[in-house]
Design a protein around this motif. Structure first.
Motif, PDB file in Angstrom:
ATOM      1  N   LEU A 156      11.498   5.548   0.849  1.00  0.00           N
ATOM      2  CA  LEU A 156      10.050   5.757   0.844  1.00  0.00           C
ATOM      3  C   LEU A 156       9.609   6.939   1.703  1.00  0.00           C
ATOM      4  CD1 LEU A 156       8.908   2.039   1.028  1.00  0.00           C
ATOM      5  CD2 LEU A 156       8.833   3.557  -0.967  1.00  0.00           C
ATOM      6  N   ASP A 157      10.570   7.601   2.353  1.00  0.00           N
ATOM      7  CA  ASP A 157      10.277   8.744   3.222  1.00  0.00           C
ATOM      8  C   ASP A 157       9.187   8.380   4.234  1.00  0.00           C
ATOM      9  OD1 ASP A 157      10.540  11.333   4.220  1.00  0.00           O
ATOM     10  OD2 ASP A 157       8.937  12.079   2.922  1.00  0.00           O
ATOM     11  N   CYS A 158       9.504   7.340   5.036  1.00  0.00           N
ATOM     12  CA  CYS A 158       8.538   6.848   6.015  1.00  0.00           C
ATOM     13  C   CYS A 158       9.272   6.394   7.280  1.00  0.00           C
ATOM     14  CB  CYS A 158       7.734   5.691   5.421  1.00  0.00           C
ATOM     15  SG  CYS A 158       8.707   4.200   5.108  1.00  0.00           S
TER      16      CYS A 158
ATOM     17  N   ASP B 239       5.355   2.494   9.354  1.00  0.00           N
ATOM     18  CA  ASP B 239       4.641   2.493   8.079  1.00  0.00           C
ATOM     19  C   ASP B 239       4.889   1.211   7.284  1.00  0.00           C
ATOM     20  OD1 ASP B 239       3.689   5.123   8.534  1.00  0.00           O
ATOM     21  OD2 ASP B 239       5.597   5.935   7.796  1.00  0.00           O
ATOM     22  N   LEU B 240       5.951   0.496   7.615  1.00  0.00           N
ATOM     23  CA  LEU B 240       6.346  -0.684   6.849  1.00  0.00           C
ATOM     24  C   LEU B 240       5.747  -1.982   7.370  1.00  0.00           C
ATOM     25  CD1 LEU B 240      10.156   0.039   6.401  1.00  0.00           C
ATOM     26  CD2 LEU B 240       8.326   0.442   4.743  1.00  0.00           C
TER      27      LEU B 240
ATOM     28  N   LYS C 139       2.308   6.187  -3.052  1.00  0.00           N
ATOM     29  CA  LYS C 139       3.323   7.099  -3.596  1.00  0.00           C
ATOM     30  C   LYS C 139       3.407   7.012  -5.118  1.00  0.00           C
ATOM     31  CE  LYS C 139       6.049   7.295   0.586  1.00  0.00           C
ATOM     32  NZ  LYS C 139       6.047   8.729   0.818  1.00  0.00           N
ATOM     33  N   GLY C 140       2.612   6.110  -5.720  1.00  0.00           N
ATOM     34  CA  GLY C 140       2.624   5.968  -7.171  1.00  0.00           C
ATOM     35  C   GLY C 140       3.901   5.339  -7.694  1.00  0.00           C
TER      36      GLY C 140
ATOM     37  N   PRO D 280       0.807  -1.233   0.000  1.00  0.00           N
ATOM     38  CA  PRO D 280       0.000   0.000   0.000  1.00  0.00           C
ATOM     39  C   PRO D 280       0.839   1.282   0.000  1.00  0.00           C
ATOM     40  CG  PRO D 280      -0.865  -1.575   1.583  1.00  0.00           C
ATOM     41  CD  PRO D 280       0.422  -2.139   1.066  1.00  0.00           C
ATOM     42  N   LEU D 281       1.973   1.258   0.673  1.00  0.00           N
ATOM     43  CA  LEU D 281       2.819   2.456   0.729  1.00  0.00           C
ATOM     44  C   LEU D 281       3.361   2.809  -0.661  1.00  0.00           C
ATOM     45  CD1 LEU D 281       3.958   4.582   2.626  1.00  0.00           C
ATOM     46  CD2 LEU D 281       5.850   3.049   3.115  1.00  0.00           C
TER      47      LEU D 281
END
Length: 68
Positions: free
Chosen positions: A48-50, A54-55, A7-8, A2-3
């Motif tokens: 992923l700038d997270c 978030d993972l 972020k496309g 999903p992450l």
């Protein structure tokens, strides 16, 4: 993942950014690996700038199968 979708981005893009093979990224995403280095988690978070929160998702209802 999903992450990545949010972020496309694609798994191929992630593999290129991390300098890993597409197969290894797929194993990580599908939870098919037995271990992951902390350095890999750090690079994932940077790319992923997270944050690690978030993972990962922990489901206490379904414990992981224990192999002996």
């Amino acid at each position: 993942m999903p992450l990545l979708d949010a972020k496309g981005k694609t798994r191929y893009w992630l593999a290129k950014q991390m300098g890993m093979s597409h197969q290894n990224i797929t194993k990580i995403i599908k939870n098919e690996n037995r271990a992951i280095y902390l350095e890999t988690i750090e690079v994932l978070c940077q790319v992923l700038d997270c944050t690690p929160n978030d993972l990962f998702e922990i489901n206490f209802e379904e414990p992981e199968d224990k192999k002996t």
